[in-house]
Write a protein that holds these residues in place. Sequence first.
Motif, PDB file in Angstrom:
ATOM      1  N   GLU A  55      46.256  65.571  -6.726  1.00 54.37           N
ATOM      2  CA  GLU A  55      46.626  64.721  -5.843  1.00 54.37           C
ATOM      3  C   GLU A  55      48.062  65.233  -5.238  1.00 54.37           C
ATOM      4  OE1 GLU A  55      44.943  60.245  -5.197  1.00 54.37           O
ATOM      5  OE2 GLU A  55      46.251  60.499  -6.786  1.00 54.37           O
ATOM      6  N   LEU A  56      48.078  65.009  -3.862  1.00 54.43           N
ATOM      7  CA  LEU A  56      49.269  65.182  -3.108  1.00 54.43           C
ATOM      8  C   LEU A  56      49.857  63.866  -3.175  1.00 54.43           C
ATOM      9  CD1 LEU A  56      48.008  66.796   0.256  1.00 54.43           C
ATOM     10  CD2 LEU A  56      48.657  67.996  -1.888  1.00 54.43           C
ATOM     11  N   LEU A  57      51.154  63.907  -3.100  1.00 53.76           N
ATOM     12  CA  LEU A  57      52.000  62.772  -3.348  1.00 53.76           C
ATOM     13  C   LEU A  57      51.898  61.729  -2.195  1.00 53.76           C
ATOM     14  CD1 LEU A  57      55.109  64.129  -4.906  1.00 53.76           C
ATOM     15  CD2 LEU A  57      53.439  63.120  -6.022  1.00 53.76           C
ATOM     16  N   CYS A  58      51.568  62.172  -1.053  1.00 52.02           N
ATOM     17  CA  CYS A  58      51.301  61.317   0.230  1.00 52.02           C
ATOM     18  C   CYS A  58      50.132  60.725  -0.022  1.00 52.02           C
ATOM     19  CB  CYS A  58      51.655  61.803   1.352  1.00 52.02           C
ATOM     20  SG  CYS A  58      50.733  63.673   1.512  1.00 52.02           S
ATOM     21  N   GLU A  59      48.816  61.561  -0.641  1.00 49.90           N
ATOM     22  CA  GLU A  59      47.858  60.919  -0.889  1.00 49.90           C
ATOM     23  C   GLU A  59      47.748  59.630  -1.871  1.00 49.90           C
ATOM     24  OE1 GLU A  59      44.091  63.999  -1.261  1.00 49.90           O
ATOM     25  OE2 GLU A  59      45.836  64.599  -2.168  1.00 49.90           O
ATOM     26  N   TYR A  60      48.431  60.064  -2.903  1.00 43.67           N
ATOM     27  CA  TYR A  60      48.642  58.851  -4.001  1.00 43.67           C
ATOM     28  C   TYR A  60      49.402  57.786  -3.452  1.00 43.67           C
ATOM     29  CZ  TYR A  60      50.098  56.762  -8.360  1.00 43.67           C
ATOM     30  OH  TYR A  60      50.297  55.777  -9.367  1.00 43.67           O
ATOM     31  N   ILE A  61      50.054  57.885  -2.567  1.00 45.24           N
ATOM     32  CA  ILE A  61      50.913  56.783  -2.144  1.00 45.24           C
ATOM     33  C   ILE A  61      50.024  55.948  -1.276  1.00 45.24           C
ATOM     34  CG2 ILE A  61      52.877  55.932  -0.423  1.00 45.24           C
ATOM     35  CD1 ILE A  61      54.567  58.419  -1.615  1.00 45.24           C
ATOM     36  N   GLY A  62      49.522  56.631  -0.250  1.00 48.86           N
ATOM     37  CA  GLY A  62      48.543  56.160   0.589  1.00 48.86           C
ATOM     38  C   GLY A  62      47.462  55.225  -0.332  1.00 48.86           C
ATOM     39  N   ASP A  63      46.945  55.929  -1.155  1.00 54.58           N
ATOM     40  CA  ASP A  63      45.693  55.282  -1.939  1.00 54.58           C
ATOM     41  C   ASP A  63      46.068  54.144  -2.767  1.00 54.58           C
ATOM     42  OD1 ASP A  63      43.941  57.403  -0.730  1.00 54.58           O
ATOM     43  OD2 ASP A  63      43.765  58.287  -2.669  1.00 54.58           O
ATOM     44  N   THR A  64      47.224  54.408  -3.267  1.00 57.61           N
ATOM     45  CA  THR A  64      47.764  53.221  -4.155  1.00 57.61           C
ATOM     46  C   THR A  64      48.333  51.902  -3.461  1.00 57.61           C
ATOM     47  OG1 THR A  64      48.642  54.839  -5.649  1.00 57.61           O
ATOM     48  CG2 THR A  64      49.311  52.717  -6.166  1.00 57.61           C
ATOM     49  N   LEU A  65      48.715  52.314  -2.165  1.00 57.10           N
ATOM     50  CA  LEU A  65      49.371  51.021  -1.465  1.00 57.10           C
ATOM     51  C   LEU A  65      48.514  50.555  -0.349  1.00 57.10           C
ATOM     52  CD1 LEU A  65      52.903  52.152  -1.381  1.00 57.10           C
ATOM     53  CD2 LEU A  65      52.082  50.581  -2.905  1.00 57.10           C
ATOM     54  N   GLY A  66      47.197  51.363  -0.127  1.00 59.87           N
ATOM     55  CA  GLY A  66      46.455  50.886   0.992  1.00 59.87           C
ATOM     56  C   GLY A  66      47.056  51.454   2.458  1.00 59.87           C
ATOM     57  N   ILE A  67      47.693  52.301   2.391  1.00 61.90           N
ATOM     58  CA  ILE A  67      48.454  52.699   3.787  1.00 61.90           C
ATOM     59  C   ILE A  67      48.249  54.235   4.214  1.00 61.90           C
ATOM     60  CG2 ILE A  67      50.238  50.870   3.609  1.00 61.90           C
ATOM     61  CD1 ILE A  67      52.177  52.990   2.813  1.00 61.90           C
ATOM     62  N   TYR A  68      48.842  54.506   5.228  1.00 60.69           N
ATOM     63  CA  TYR A  68      48.740  55.775   5.747  1.00 60.69           C
ATOM     64  C   TYR A  68      50.151  56.510   5.373  1.00 60.69           C
ATOM     65  CZ  TYR A  68      48.831  60.633   7.671  1.00 60.69           C
ATOM     66  OH  TYR A  68      48.974  61.698   7.852  1.00 60.69           O
ATOM     67  N   PHE A  89      58.597  59.453 -11.261  1.00 58.53           N
ATOM     68  CA  PHE A  89      58.762  57.941 -11.072  1.00 58.53           C
ATOM     69  C   PHE A  89      57.740  57.318 -10.375  1.00 58.53           C
ATOM     70  CE2 PHE A  89      63.189  59.423 -11.997  1.00 58.53           C
ATOM     71  CZ  PHE A  89      63.057  59.442 -13.307  1.00 58.53           C
ATOM     72  N   ILE A  90      56.686  58.246  -9.494  1.00 57.65           N
ATOM     73  CA  ILE A  90      56.112  57.304  -8.548  1.00 57.65           C
ATOM     74  C   ILE A  90      55.220  56.449  -9.067  1.00 57.65           C
ATOM     75  CG2 ILE A  90      54.065  59.323  -8.651  1.00 57.65           C
ATOM     76  CD1 ILE A  90      54.330  59.410  -5.609  1.00 57.65           C
ATOM     77  N   GLY A  91      54.256  56.758 -10.179  1.00 58.60           N
ATOM     78  CA  GLY A  91      53.336  55.911 -10.544  1.00 58.60           C
ATOM     79  C   GLY A  91      53.767  54.305 -10.819  1.00 58.60           C
ATOM     80  N   ASN A  92      55.199  54.331 -11.535  1.00 56.39           N
ATOM     81  CA  ASN A  92      55.985  53.179 -11.860  1.00 56.39           C
ATOM     82  C   ASN A  92      56.475  52.206 -10.622  1.00 56.39           C
ATOM     83  OD1 ASN A  92      56.793  51.115 -13.535  1.00 56.39           O
ATOM     84  ND2 ASN A  92      58.836  52.238 -14.105  1.00 56.39           N
ATOM     85  N   ILE A  93      56.797  53.264  -9.864  1.00 56.74           N
ATOM     86  CA  ILE A  93      57.416  52.627  -8.463  1.00 56.74           C
ATOM     87  C   ILE A  93      56.458  52.305  -7.557  1.00 56.74           C
ATOM     88  CG2 ILE A  93      58.629  53.432  -6.216  1.00 56.74           C
ATOM     89  CD1 ILE A  93      60.495  55.282  -8.024  1.00 56.74           C
ATOM     90  N   CYS A  94      55.091  52.681  -7.477  1.00 63.00           N
ATOM     91  CA  CYS A  94      54.100  52.453  -6.526  1.00 63.00           C
ATOM     92  C   CYS A  94      53.430  51.118  -7.187  1.00 63.00           C
ATOM     93  CB  CYS A  94      53.038  53.362  -6.199  1.00 63.00           C
ATOM     94  SG  CYS A  94      53.277  54.682  -5.146  1.00 63.00           S
ATOM     95  N   LYS A  95      53.398  50.997  -8.532  1.00 58.33           N
ATOM     96  CA  LYS A  95      52.950  49.866  -9.267  1.00 58.33           C
ATOM     97  C   LYS A  95      53.793  48.658  -8.785  1.00 58.33           C
ATOM     98  CE  LYS A  95      52.350  49.060 -13.997  1.00 58.33           C
ATOM     99  NZ  LYS A  95      52.169  49.735 -15.255  1.00 58.33           N
ATOM    100  N   GLN A  96      54.945  48.816  -8.562  1.00 63.19           N
ATOM    101  CA  GLN A  96      55.973  47.627  -8.448  1.00 63.19           C
ATOM    102  C   GLN A  96      55.963  47.391  -7.013  1.00 63.19           C
ATOM    103  OE1 GLN A  96      60.155  47.829  -9.797  1.00 63.19           O
ATOM    104  NE2 GLN A  96      59.354  49.782 -11.038  1.00 63.19           N
ATOM    105  N   MET A  97      55.420  48.163  -6.201  1.00 65.30           N
ATOM    106  CA  MET A  97      55.453  47.921  -4.903  1.00 65.30           C
ATOM    107  C   MET A  97      54.124  47.196  -4.572  1.00 65.30           C
ATOM    108  SD  MET A  97      56.917  51.417  -3.226  1.00 65.30           S
ATOM    109  CE  MET A  97      56.604  50.946  -1.296  1.00 65.30           C
ATOM    110  N   LYS A  98      53.088  47.653  -5.080  1.00 65.12           N
ATOM    111  CA  LYS A  98      51.892  47.098  -4.763  1.00 65.12           C
ATOM    112  C   LYS A  98      51.760  45.506  -4.591  1.00 65.12           C
ATOM    113  CE  LYS A  98      47.252  48.394  -6.163  1.00 65.12           C
ATOM    114  NZ  LYS A  98      46.459  48.878  -6.951  1.00 65.12           N
ATOM    115  N   GLY A  99      51.137  45.068  -3.503  1.00 70.78           N
ATOM    116  CA  GLY A  99      51.052  43.684  -3.146  1.00 70.78           C
ATOM    117  C   GLY A  99      52.376  43.125  -2.406  1.00 70.78           C
ATOM    118  N   HIS A 100      53.350  44.067  -2.235  1.00 71.73           N
ATOM    119  CA  HIS A 100      54.522  43.526  -1.471  1.00 71.73           C
ATOM    120  C   HIS A 100      54.739  44.277  -0.090  1.00 71.73           C
ATOM    121  CE1 HIS A 100      55.856  41.344  -4.726  1.00 71.73           C
ATOM    122  NE2 HIS A 100      55.581  42.259  -5.780  1.00 71.73           N
TER     123      HIS A 100
END
Length: 413
Positions: A155-168, A121-132
């Motif tokens: 891609e490691l999940l923590c890398e994916y999350i970091g890159d998608t949301l612009g955080i560490y 579910f990571i793609g959909n969840i990160c998409k919804q979080m983006k900008g928030h």
Amino acid sequence: MTVPAASFGRKHKVTVIGSGNWGTTVTKLVAENTRDHPDVFERDVQMWVYEENVTIPKDSPHYDAAIGDQPQKLTSIINKYHENVKYLPNIALPPNVIANPSLPDAVKDSTILIFNFPHEFIGNICKQMKGHVLPYARGISCIKGVTVTEDNEIELLCEYIGDTLGIYCGALSGANIAIEIANEEWCETTIAYNTPPCDLRGGANGNSAPSNGADHDHKDARGLVSKTKLTPVPADYPPLDHDEFQKLFGRPYFTVSMVSDVVGVSLGGALKNIVAIACGFVEGNGWNNTAKTAVMRRGMLEIIAFGREFFPETIQEKTFWEESAGWGDMIVSCTSARNWRYSKMAVERGVTVQEIERTELNGQKLQGISTTREVCGFLRARGVESKYPLFFAVDGILDGKVKVEDIPKLFRK
Ligand SMILES: NC(=O)c1ccc[n+]([C@@H]2O[C@H](COP(=O)([O-])OP(=O)(O)OC[C@H]3O[C@@H](n4cnc5c(N)ncnc54)[C@H](O)[C@@H]3O)[C@@H](O)[C@H]2O)c1
Ligand SMILES: O=P(O)(O)OC[C@H](O)CO
């Protein structure tokens, strides 16, 4: 000199994204810690819940005859009874856990985001979080899995999350069976977190003000300068470093080891699920501990080979030997966790694991199925199948193209 946390103007707000078996357990222990460390954290912990309607069973103490079998919103049940009756029944949650069905609202103003849901579910969840999310939020991923990008890169999940949301984002993984930790039986875990240089305040643990402004470089899991530029955690928050993550996750019943190897911690947690499925197949076939041990040993060799091949710059192999996220997780996963248990059941009943996931798990997920698919697809595209015979045996069995009895042949010299 270390500045006491109480002297900072603001506190860290924590959100857990996910409310399954492990998601709810981690929320419980984190909420106990935000309550116990009011100088560092806001007391309430938001828990994002994928909303669903749930019927409270008659034998539950929360069954209300006036409502009967009428389905109720899971978030309302959690907030009213302080229990996740579907994914973690019979475990009392601290009242400072606030279930929230809105992802943007749950993550609003949070400086610490804990990711804990099935990896598909990571793609959909990160998409919804983006900008928030706050630009200076920091993440910890408790998810076991990997993603394969559209251009077929791992891609490691923590890398994916970091890159998608612009955080560490760091990673938490270990030999952790949710219900045992929810029952406060002792165990260990590993957290990999490389505090970004822009968050280091006057040295590793000093608390002097960070440099201000955005656009700070940091290194990714491959040791390269990340394409994500970071905004530092503002100076009026307590610093976010290993000590603070110890405070947030460590409990008397949950021993945390802080390390820097995000690759080892992430791969150990993800790939052992393939091996756990293999162990379930072997045991379901009537073979015993010696066969299972062979599978575990060969599985660990394939995990290490995978790390060496695809993350050669940064992998720290000692993680596999020394940390809960390595052999510890392998052992518990192949002896008592869900991927093992339900793949064994599948062979015993002569049905597919996918079928067992649908009929027996009440909404919980077996991460080993999708991880096998993703990892084998990625390896196949590179033509390196022969280096990973056990991973491909599981893939073939899931497809019905390989028989469990054929596993030993794959290793014959
Ligand atoms: N359960 C454990 O003992 C355990 C221990 C350590 C690590 N983990 C890892 O933690 C992660 C989360 O596992 P879990 O046990 O909390 O989950 P789970 O297996 O209980 O999965 C159920 C969760 O998935 C959610 N869900 C269902 N459909 C969804 C959708 N379309 N979008 C978003 N969410 C949806 C459900 O609401 C529920 O919260 C996994 O990667 C797992 O490998 C689990
Ligand atoms: O129940 P599983 O198979 O998802 O595994 C749970 C944990 O990963 C074990 O450490």
